[in-house]
Design a protein around this motif. Structure first.
Motif, PDB file in Angstrom:
ATOM      1  N   LEU A  41       0.832  -1.214   0.000  1.00 25.99           N
ATOM      2  CA  LEU A  41       0.000   0.000   0.000  1.00 25.99           C
ATOM      3  C   LEU A  41       0.863   1.260   0.000  1.00 25.99           C
ATOM      4  O   LEU A  41       0.569   2.224  -0.715  1.00 25.99           O
ATOM      5  CB  LEU A  41      -0.931   0.018   1.215  1.00 25.99           C
TER       6      LEU A  41
ATOM      7  N   ASP B 104       3.826   1.670  -1.161  1.00 26.20           N
ATOM      8  CA  ASP B 104       4.398   1.889  -2.496  1.00 26.20           C
ATOM      9  C   ASP B 104       3.413   2.675  -3.355  1.00 26.20           C
ATOM     10  O   ASP B 104       3.792   3.571  -4.114  1.00 26.20           O
ATOM     11  CB  ASP B 104       4.701   0.539  -3.173  1.00 26.20           C
ATOM     12  N   GLU B 105       2.115   2.336  -3.208  1.00 24.18           N
ATOM     13  CA  GLU B 105       1.070   3.016  -3.990  1.00 24.18           C
ATOM     14  C   GLU B 105       0.837   4.451  -3.504  1.00 24.18           C
ATOM     15  O   GLU B 105       0.477   5.325  -4.281  1.00 24.18           O
ATOM     16  CB  GLU B 105      -0.259   2.260  -3.850  1.00 24.18           C
ATOM     17  N   LEU B 106       0.998   4.661  -2.187  1.00 23.73           N
ATOM     18  CA  LEU B 106       0.652   5.958  -1.587  1.00 23.73           C
ATOM     19  C   LEU B 106       1.892   6.823  -1.347  1.00 23.73           C
ATOM     20  O   LEU B 106       1.811   7.877  -0.721  1.00 23.73           O
ATOM     21  CB  LEU B 106      -0.085   5.729  -0.256  1.00 23.73           C
ATOM     22  N   TYR B 107       3.023   6.374  -1.874  1.00 22.49           N
ATOM     23  CA  TYR B 107       4.318   7.001  -1.626  1.00 22.49           C
ATOM     24  C   TYR B 107       4.298   8.510  -1.881  1.00 22.49           C
ATOM     25  O   TYR B 107       4.751   9.298  -1.051  1.00 22.49           O
ATOM     26  CB  TYR B 107       5.350   6.308  -2.529  1.00 22.49           C
TER      27      TYR B 107
ATOM     28  N   ARG C 268       0.918  -8.745  -3.143  1.00 21.90           N
ATOM     29  CA  ARG C 268       0.705  -7.291  -3.223  1.00 21.90           C
ATOM     30  C   ARG C 268      -0.756  -6.854  -3.094  1.00 21.90           C
ATOM     31  O   ARG C 268      -1.061  -5.674  -3.209  1.00 21.90           O
ATOM     32  CB  ARG C 268       1.343  -6.714  -4.493  1.00 21.90           C
TER      33      ARG C 268
ATOM     34  N   PRO D 240      -3.544  -6.526  -4.838  1.00 25.03           N
ATOM     35  CA  PRO D 240      -3.922  -5.435  -5.752  1.00 25.03           C
ATOM     36  C   PRO D 240      -5.395  -5.018  -5.642  1.00 25.03           C
ATOM     37  O   PRO D 240      -5.706  -3.835  -5.796  1.00 25.03           O
ATOM     38  CB  PRO D 240      -3.629  -6.020  -7.149  1.00 25.03           C
TER      39      PRO D 240
ATOM     40  N   GLY E 234      -5.664  -2.673  -2.720  1.00 29.09           N
ATOM     41  CA  GLY E 234      -5.009  -1.405  -3.075  1.00 29.09           C
ATOM     42  C   GLY E 234      -5.898  -0.549  -3.961  1.00 29.09           C
ATOM     43  O   GLY E 234      -5.970   0.675  -3.788  1.00 29.09           O
ATOM     44  N   ALA E 235      -6.612  -1.187  -4.893  1.00 24.82           N
ATOM     45  CA  ALA E 235      -7.459  -0.430  -5.818  1.00 24.82           C
ATOM     46  C   ALA E 235      -8.606   0.254  -5.065  1.00 24.82           C
ATOM     47  O   ALA E 235      -8.912   1.425  -5.318  1.00 24.82           O
ATOM     48  CB  ALA E 235      -8.010  -1.361  -6.895  1.00 24.82           C
TER      49      ALA E 235
ATOM     50  N   LYS F 104      -7.165   3.133  -2.863  1.00 27.36           N
ATOM     51  CA  LYS F 104      -6.776   4.303  -3.675  1.00 27.36           C
ATOM     52  C   LYS F 104      -8.012   5.041  -4.201  1.00 27.36           C
ATOM     53  O   LYS F 104      -8.055   6.267  -4.242  1.00 27.36           O
ATOM     54  CB  LYS F 104      -5.893   3.860  -4.850  1.00 27.36           C
TER      55      LYS F 104
ATOM     56  N   THR G 185      -8.767   8.840  -3.397  1.00 25.55           N
ATOM     57  CA  THR G 185      -8.775   9.775  -4.521  1.00 25.55           C
ATOM     58  C   THR G 185     -10.058  10.606  -4.538  1.00 25.55           C
ATOM     59  O   THR G 185     -10.030  11.829  -4.716  1.00 25.55           O
ATOM     60  CB  THR G 185      -8.631   9.000  -5.856  1.00 25.55           C
TER      61      THR G 185
ATOM     62  N   GLY H 211       9.637  -1.215  -5.655  1.00 22.53           N
ATOM     63  CA  GLY H 211       8.803  -0.114  -5.171  1.00 22.53           C
ATOM     64  C   GLY H 211       9.576   0.789  -4.240  1.00 22.53           C
ATOM     65  O   GLY H 211      10.591   0.383  -3.658  1.00 22.53           O
TER      66      GLY H 211
END
Lengths: 364, 431
Positions: free
Chosen positions: A155, A157-160, A296, A298, A301-302, A305, A309, B17
């Motif tokens: 997560l 990594d996605e929200l970095y 991961r 996914p 995470g989707a 996000k 968003t 990442g």
């Protein structure tokens, strides 16, 4: 045989019951000097807090993200940075961010550069998405439905970028929990295991491993009762009552609740620890049935996000996720996020009537 | 050099990442520790099968009954031997942090040296209850590492039905919103209960948390049986220089929409300077040559919002102390509970005042130990017996600040009403 050579058993060392240590010697000297005497703070850039004391002293705190579960090499690297820039002192936040304190503004930029060069993102202050409060998971827990550190790594990594910026309407606290006990805690948005099938009982083991009255008492819906199964004392579950919380599993591991397919993940939103504006709030379940899909995750995470968003685009300044939903209402939350509102989201636990809409307040 | 690494195709994907990778850290440790090679092997198996493979047990240190979290592998070959024998035991030591989680690097380096020698080399800063978690030691090495950590002046935290490790915020050390000496209260309270921390014998866990202001950075109201939240009872302080500086940067739109409109009790108003009225319970400050702020402090609930937005321009008052709430906890068993106010305000300036908090904590724990059912938290006990009975036992006087509203049903026997009124009147007259 010479008996005298035989060593006496070593005396066991008694623990020193020293309790919580005094933090005075660990404080940065300028913090110690101005203890209890700070005037105000501002944030010159994301990841940096600037505090000014009544004495006129100033400190800049630089905050960086860590992986929480740290190897000694990583910790030593963080120590080297503290020795070079911050008088050998650090502190950690409740969300496992590390903070360095400097008294010379000129040191801030090189410190940030050194941290980022070493792989530690600088941010997590103010209206950012900060590091996720989390649990142990498969690495160390005895009852985990999923991992913790891995979910968080995936997560973050996605929200970095959002960690390193201050562009959200207000601060965003996240947590993850690898079972329904929710050790991760209340947060603006939380990812929590949600089991969907009753435990699978190993009747050969129950009598040896479980204190049966304790297990019966542990069930929130009184669905467990003692029973003889195949001639052995065991426990049975009324599966029409069981809501699959897994509370029986910790005191009775033969009641296996974790399942690779049927232990799903749920998303909760709107928890707020602070008393700012409204009173503290508990978070609410808004999505369930997401697959436990390492390494991961996914699908989780989707959804995360997507919610963040929509919140970022739609909320006004200083609205936490809960404040935003208070303003726009739940129907529009589900409309805007596209999440399905199913019957499972209508509360039927104790006190649930207070969660129902007893008014003509409807937004159109 | 350690033995050959197991293939870890799942974990490998957590090395890419930008966020710092715990897997990279584990692999670094595995370069010279067979222990960590096998730990990675077991963790990879969990990622493959989506199952956990640790079970608890009984491991401790001499003299204590808790504080170590034992873990034995359940991942076995058909003949019953561990599939990853070098990581068959992977126990955690919970160590209590200093208040505010401040450290010097000398201490951290010593932790690293001890844990590299006796343990896995993996340390978590910090667990969800605030412990430094030294993760991964064999049964044999638990005592060795504890002895060395203990000699440094650090002690084991709580586990099981015990008083648990506590946390306090950065507070007075670096925060202008701090309303009491969090570190002092944290240590005074926790260090009174070392026996109850180290030798678990309560009905269930009991947690304290210390937050310096109502922003409650330690999540005390939702996560602790006894939450100590800093607050103040006099007027919000103002600083005209900083108020004007704030306004020059942010302007009227932000003042109205982000501050006035978000005040939960409408205690905060913006007015033309000529219309602002000073008063005993009013805070006032100009933001420019024409307009200023007027705060009715008797209506203010100390939520912190305006103070957060206009830090320094507005600040907590001088008559500081804390609100104490009791009974917060997570879901199990009856559902999540937040703490309930039992002391709207206590002072914590002097040692004697801090001792009063310690005294209350002792009486609460005694009552909890006597009256809670097995595996029942403080909040569940109070829900079962009713707040009034708890207050009676604690000899705390009822106060309307303890409730959202008076009762909404008639299901109460009130034949003691006159006696209660007489008691209240007698107290008023004596005062």
């Amino acid at each position: 045989m010479n008996q005298a050579v035989q060593a006496a058993p070593a005396a066991k060392r008694k623990p020193k019951e020293t309790g919580v240590p005094d933090n005075t010697k660990y404080l940065h000297p300028t913090l110690l000097k101005n203890y209890g005497n700070w005037r105000y703070h501002d944030r010159p850039r994301p990841g940096v807090l600037h505090h000014v004391a009544h004495s006129g002293d100033e400190v800049w705190s630089v905050r960086a993200g860590t992986q929480r579960q740290m190897d000694v090499h990583t910790i030593r690297k963080l120590c080297d940075i503290a020795d070079n820039f911050a008088e050998g002192r650090v502190r950690f936040t409740i969300r496992s961010n590390i903070e360095y304190i400097v008294t010379d503004e000129k040191k801030v930029a090189p410190l940030i550069a050194e941290l980022e060069k070493s792989g530690f993102p600088v941010g997590g202050t103010g209206n950012s998405i900060t590091m996720i409060a989390h649990t142990q998971g498969w690495l160390h827990c005895d009852i985990p439905g999923t991992d913790a550190s891995g979910v968080v790594k995936a997560l973050m990594d996605e929200l970095y970028d959002e960690f390193r910026r201050e562009e959200m309407p207000n601060r965003v606290h996240l947590s993850t929990s690898c079972c329904e006990i929710n050790c991760g805690g209340q947060a603006d948005l939380a990812v929590i295991v949600q089991h969907t099938k009753p435990p699978v009982i190993n009747h050969d083991m129950v009598a040896n491993v479980c204190e049966r009255p304790t297990v019966v008492a542990r069930c929130p819906v009184a669905a467990i009762r003692p029973a003889m199964v195949n001639g052995k004392p065991s426990l049975e579950i009324d599966e029409t009552k069981c809501m699959c919380c897994g509370a029986c599993y910790p005191p009775c591991p033969p009641m296996q609740i974790n399942d690779p397919e049927f232990s799903k993940l749920a998303i909760w939103v709107g928890g707020k620890n602070s008393n700012a504006r409204g009173k503290p709030t508990f978070m609410k379940m808004v999505a369930a049935g997401l697959p436990n899909n390492p390494p991961r995750w996914p699908e989780v995470g989707a959804v995360v996000k997507n919610i963040l968003t929509v919140y970022k685009e739609d909320a006004r300044p200083w609205e936490r996720l809960a404040d935003w939903i208070d303003r726009i209402g739940w129907p529009r939350f589900f409309e805007k996020t596209g999440l399905p509102f199913t019957k499972y989201l209508i509360d039927d636990w104790r006190g649930s009537r207070y969660n129902l809409n007893a008014s003509a307040h409807i937004r159109f | 050099m350690a033995k050959k690494m197991h293939d870890t195709p799942n974990l490998d994907q957590l090395e890419s990442g930008p966020w710092p990778s715990f897997v990279t850290g584990l692999k670094h440790l595995a370069e010279d520790k067979d222990y960590m090679v096998d730990l990675l092997g077991q963790l990879e198996e969990s990622y493959k099968t989506k199952k956990g493979y640790w079970k608890g047990g009984t491991v401790g240190v001499f003299g204590y009954g808790g504080g170590v979290i034992p873990r034995f592998t359940e991942l076995k070959n058909e003949d019953g031997t561990p599939k990853f024998p070098d990581a068959a035991e992977f126990h955690t030591l919970r160590i209590m942090p200093p208040p505010g989680m401040h450290y010097d690097t000398d201490t951290l380096r010593k932790f690293c040296d001890i844990w590299e020698e006796h343990g896995s080399g993996l340390i978590a800063f910090h667990g969800q209850s605030g412990d430094i978690m030294f993760q991964g030691a064999t049964t044999e090495n638990v005592q060795k590492s504890f002895d060395e950590i203990n000699e440094m002046g650090f002690d084991l935290g709580g586990a099981g039905p015990a008083v648990r490790t506590s946390m306090s915020c950065v507070g007075a050390a670096r925060c202008e919103q701090s309303c009491y000496n969090e570190a002092q209260a944290h240590r005074a309270v926790l260090n009174t209960f070392l026996d109850d921390i180290h030798r678990p014998s309560l009905p269930y866990k009991l947690k304290f948390k210390f937050s310096g202001c109502p922003n409650d950075c330690m999540n005390a109201i939702q996560r602790s049986d006894i939450a100590v939240i800093g607050t103040w009872r006099d007027n919000i302080r103002t600083d005209e220089e900083l108020a004007k500086k704030w306004f020059a940067k942010h302007g009227m739109d932000e003042l109205v929409n982000d501050v006035v409109a978000r005040c939960p009790t409408k205690a905060f108003q913006v007015k033309e300077l000529s219309k602002i009225k000073a008063g005993e319970h009013t805070s006032t400050v100009a933001v420019n040559d024409t307009h200023g702020i007027e705060i009715s402090n008797q209506d203010c609930v100390r939520c912190m919002h305006c103070v957060n937005v206009m830090t320094g321009a507005l600040a907590p008052g001088k008559d500081k102390g804390a609100t104490v709430l009791v009974g917060g906890k997570s879901h199990l068993k009856i559902g999540g509970l937040m703490g309930t106010v039992v002391f709207p305000f206590i002072k914590l300036d002097t040692e004697e005042e801090v001792a009063n908090l310690v005294d209350f904590s002792e009486r609460h724990i005694d009552f909890f130990a006597e009256n809670a059912l097995e595996h029942e938290r403080s909040g569940e006990m109070i829900e079962r017996i009713g707040l009034s009975n708890y207050l009676d036992a604690m000899e705390i006087e009822v106060d309307p600040a303890m409730v959202n509203s008076p009762r909404m049903n008639p299901y109460v026997r009130t034949d003691g009403w006159e006696d209660e009124v007489a008691k209240i009147n007698a107290k008023k007259q004596a005062a």
